[in-house]
Design a protein around this motif. Sequence first.
Motif, short mmCIF file in Angstrom:
data_model
loop_
_atom_site.label_atom_id
_atom_site.label_comp_id
_atom_site.label_asym_id
_atom_site.label_seq_id
_atom_site.Cartn_x
_atom_site.Cartn_y
_atom_site.Cartn_z
N PRO A 291 3.31 4.39 -5.95
CA PRO A 291 2.25 3.84 -6.79
C PRO A 291 0.96 3.68 -5.97
O PRO A 291 1.01 3.48 -4.77
CB PRO A 291 2.78 2.47 -7.21
CG PRO A 291 4.11 2.31 -6.59
CD PRO A 291 4.41 3.49 -5.74
N PRO A 292 -0.19 3.76 -6.64
CA PRO A 292 -1.45 3.57 -5.92
C PRO A 292 -1.63 2.11 -5.53
O PRO A 292 -0.97 1.23 -6.06
CB PRO A 292 -2.50 4.00 -6.95
CG PRO A 292 -1.85 3.86 -8.26
CD PRO A 292 -0.39 4.06 -8.05
N PRO A 293 -2.54 1.84 -4.60
CA PRO A 293 -2.84 0.45 -4.22
C PRO A 293 -3.35 -0.35 -5.42
O PRO A 293 -3.90 0.21 -6.36
CB PRO A 293 -3.94 0.58 -3.16
CG PRO A 293 -3.94 2.01 -2.75
CD PRO A 293 -3.34 2.80 -3.86
N GLU A 294 -3.17 -1.66 -5.36
CA GLU A 294 -3.59 -2.55 -6.45
C GLU A 294 -5.08 -2.37 -6.77
O GLU A 294 -5.48 -2.46 -7.93
CB GLU A 294 -3.30 -4.00 -6.08
CG GLU A 294 -3.65 -4.99 -7.16
CD GLU A 294 -2.84 -4.82 -8.45
OE1 GLU A 294 -3.39 -5.11 -9.53
OE2 GLU A 294 -1.68 -4.39 -8.38
N HIS B 53 -9.50 1.14 -12.13
CA HIS B 53 -9.20 1.91 -13.33
C HIS B 53 -9.41 1.06 -14.58
O HIS B 53 -9.99 1.51 -15.57
CB HIS B 53 -7.76 2.43 -13.26
CG HIS B 53 -7.40 3.30 -14.42
ND1 HIS B 53 -6.78 2.79 -15.54
CD2 HIS B 53 -7.60 4.61 -14.65
CE1 HIS B 53 -6.60 3.77 -16.41
NE2 HIS B 53 -7.09 4.88 -15.90
N ARG B 54 -8.93 -0.19 -14.55
CA ARG B 54 -9.10 -1.09 -15.71
C ARG B 54 -10.58 -1.36 -15.98
O ARG B 54 -11.02 -1.37 -17.13
CB ARG B 54 -8.36 -2.40 -15.49
CG ARG B 54 -6.87 -2.29 -15.69
CD ARG B 54 -6.21 -3.66 -15.72
NE ARG B 54 -6.33 -4.36 -14.45
CZ ARG B 54 -5.43 -4.35 -13.48
NH1 ARG B 54 -4.32 -3.65 -13.62
NH2 ARG B 54 -5.63 -5.02 -12.37
#
Length: 104
Positions: free
Chosen positions: A36-39, A45-46
């Motif tokens: 998964p990508p970093p937080e 993205h959001r």
Amino acid sequence: LGEPFASDEPFDFRGSFITKRLSEHGAPFLQHRLTPPPEEVYTLHRKLAGAYNLCIKLGAVVRCRDLLEEVMENHVFDSHTIGSSKESQSTETSNAAEGNSAGN
């Protein structure tokens, strides 16, 4: 996500169907990713998705590249951002080491 910034021409958010095209690629991205990508990527993205949806609802046509270039030219990066140089980080590390040895 970078499509609006790829050209000097104004980007028509409503006419581009960008959210539909992004959602079509979501499943393959999830299926084939190794980790998964970093937080921070999720947060960015959001934020972009919210801004894009607002622009779509407003029917905005925006010169996004000009806005991005203006932000990049005027933003002041601190030493904890991704854009900081390794040279400044190594100087900070050296200074910290000298401070520790001076106190011994």
